[in-house]
Design a protein around this motif. Structure first.
Motif, short mmCIF file in Angstrom:
data_model
loop_
_atom_site.label_atom_id
_atom_site.label_comp_id
_atom_site.label_asym_id
_atom_site.label_seq_id
_atom_site.Cartn_x
_atom_site.Cartn_y
_atom_site.Cartn_z
N PHE A 162 45.40 45.59 29.59
CA PHE A 162 46.56 45.66 30.63
C PHE A 162 46.71 44.67 31.51
CE2 PHE A 162 48.41 47.40 34.54
CZ PHE A 162 49.37 48.02 34.02
N ARG A 163 47.72 43.79 31.51
CA ARG A 163 47.70 42.71 32.39
C ARG A 163 48.17 42.85 33.72
NH1 ARG A 163 52.94 40.35 29.88
NH2 ARG A 163 53.20 42.67 29.75
N ASP A 164 47.49 42.12 34.75
CA ASP A 164 47.67 42.46 36.14
C ASP A 164 47.32 41.28 37.03
OD1 ASP A 164 48.58 43.65 38.53
OD2 ASP A 164 47.37 45.27 38.28
N ARG A 165 47.57 41.18 38.49
CA ARG A 165 47.27 39.91 39.02
C ARG A 165 47.10 40.65 40.36
NH1 ARG A 165 47.80 34.64 38.09
NH2 ARG A 165 49.00 34.83 36.36
N GLY A 263 48.18 34.66 42.78
CA GLY A 263 46.84 35.43 42.78
C GLY A 263 46.03 35.45 41.59
N PRO A 264 44.80 35.68 41.76
CA PRO A 264 43.81 35.45 40.48
C PRO A 264 44.30 36.78 39.77
CG PRO A 264 42.49 36.20 42.37
CD PRO A 264 44.02 35.69 42.84
N ARG A 265 43.83 36.82 38.38
CA ARG A 265 44.15 37.62 37.28
C ARG A 265 43.34 38.99 37.94
NH1 ARG A 265 48.14 36.48 33.65
NH2 ARG A 265 47.51 38.47 32.90
N ASP A 306 54.11 37.41 37.71
CA ASP A 306 53.82 36.44 36.70
C ASP A 306 52.78 36.98 35.83
OD1 ASP A 306 53.63 34.33 34.81
OD2 ASP A 306 53.14 32.81 36.60
N LEU A 307 52.95 37.49 34.64
CA LEU A 307 51.87 38.08 33.88
C LEU A 307 51.54 37.21 32.61
CD1 LEU A 307 52.66 41.82 34.40
CD2 LEU A 307 50.99 40.32 35.81
N SER A 308 52.00 36.20 32.59
CA SER A 308 51.74 35.07 31.57
C SER A 308 50.37 34.80 31.39
CB SER A 308 52.31 34.01 31.52
OG SER A 308 52.12 33.28 32.73
N SER A 309 50.02 34.17 30.39
CA SER A 309 48.63 34.06 29.94
C SER A 309 47.86 32.82 30.80
CB SER A 309 48.32 33.91 28.40
OG SER A 309 49.08 32.80 28.09
N THR A 310 48.61 32.12 31.60
CA THR A 310 48.08 31.24 32.22
C THR A 310 47.51 31.36 33.50
OG1 THR A 310 50.29 30.72 33.25
CG2 THR A 310 49.77 29.39 31.19
N ASN A 311 46.64 30.56 34.27
CA ASN A 311 46.10 30.84 35.43
C ASN A 311 45.11 32.01 35.49
OD1 ASN A 311 47.82 28.77 36.87
ND2 ASN A 311 49.52 30.13 36.92
N LYS A 312 44.51 32.22 34.30
CA LYS A 312 43.40 33.06 34.15
C LYS A 312 42.40 32.65 35.11
CE LYS A 312 44.67 35.91 30.32
NZ LYS A 312 44.20 36.49 28.89
#
Length: 312
Positions: A162-165, A263-265, A306-312
């Motif tokens: 589940f993607r979140d930030r 913000g961080p993942r 922004d829930l893209s896979s970058t900035n993890k």
């Protein structure tokens, strides 16, 4: 040594009183006294001492009472396992759940798990740091918790589902509600903050956002109180933004944009012990839980994050 006597000793120690223990055990005090005397005869020393408030264990009494507690717990669990077997259930699985995830998805979670006809589920809510430890000790089968943690993760595997930030939320009484422009770090440093997940093992806390002033309150394993304060005060807090908004308890305008990078993942992962992967029934339950969380990720609102896979 009679295991039943050890269970009775454990109850006496918990109650701190022979009479209250008798009430719980539905036995007479002479019967309980004889059981304690039998233990003392075996030990060759007292296991209880009298105090002005009742009874307390001696050093050896406390150790034996701990054994009695484990026997009592295993006995009660054994009775429940028998009931499960008579009811047609094949096994029981214990699933640890992040408090915010549980609050935001309880309808979908319970409905989905109740469709499984062959297994019983024990759901346990608590902070990630504590539950990761329980998972490593074999007291949990699975854990739904943040994917990015600083706690010990040896012998564990995770599946991001589940993607979140992380986002900054402001209380309804704050002048920052509905800010149209990104809020500067200087302004944020002047605000009153609280901390959610104080001992959860997150990679970041309020960090540079909160400035030098200490947080007014900190919560571990609690979300209801955090949501209450967001609705009744001007306090700020950093939370997994998507999950927090999915609770329906916080207005979207309470999520403010902060100057700088996002913000961080705060992705949610399904954690498990690597050594348990060979069990077929566990694989089935893993698929059951994974299917639900992936579906919620697909169909739930992203609230413009922004829930893209970058900035993890």
């Amino acid at each position: 040594m009679n295991p039943n006597s050890l269970k009775q000793l454990a109850i006496v120690v918990k109650q701190g009183s022979l009479s209250r223990a008798c009430e719980q055990l539905f036995i007479t005090q002479p019967t309980l006294t004889r059981a304690i005397q039998q233990i003392e005869a075996k030990v060759g020393a007292p296991v209880l001492t009298r105090t002005r408030y009742g009874v307390a264990p001696t050093a050896i009494g406390a150790r034996l009472a701990q054994i009695g507690e484990r026997i009592l717990a295993e006995s009660e669990h054994g009775e429940e396992v028998i009931r499960q077997w008579h009811s047609g259930y094949q096994s029981e699985f214990t699933l640890g759940i992040d408090p915010l995830w549980e609050f935001a998805t309880f309808r979908e979670m319970t409905e989905h798990l109740l469709r499984e006809k062959h297994h019983v589920f024990h759901l346990r809510t608590g902070s990630a740091a504590l539950q990761i430890q329980l998972l490593q000790e074999g007291k949990l089968d699975f854990l739904l918790a943040p994917a990015h943690l600083t706690v010990s993760q040896s012998s564990l595997q995770r599946e991001l589902l589940f993607r979140d930030r992380s986002g900054v939320f402001v209380g309804r009484n704050s002048a920052l509600v509905g800010s149209k422009q990104p809020v500067s770090l200087e302004v944020l440093a002047q605000q009153n903050w609280m901390i959610a997940g104080a001992s959860a093992g997150f990679l970041d806390g309020q960090g540079e956002l909160a400035g030098p002033q200490a947080a007014r309150m900190a919560f571990t394993g609690s979300i209801r109180s955090v949501l209450h304060l967001l609705n009744t005060s001007s306090l700020l807090v950093r939370l997994p933004a998507r999950l927090a908004l999915l609770t329906g308890e916080i207005a979207p305008e309470q999520l403010i944009e902060v100057e700088g990078k996002p913000g961080p993942r705060r992705d949610i992962a399904l954690w498990s012990r690597s050594e348990d992967d060979e069990r077929p029934e566990k694989f089935r339950v893993r698929e059951l839980v994974s299917e639900l969380v992936k579906r919620l990720d697909r169909v739930s609102d992203t609230f413009g994050l922004d829930l893209s896979s970058t900035n993890k």
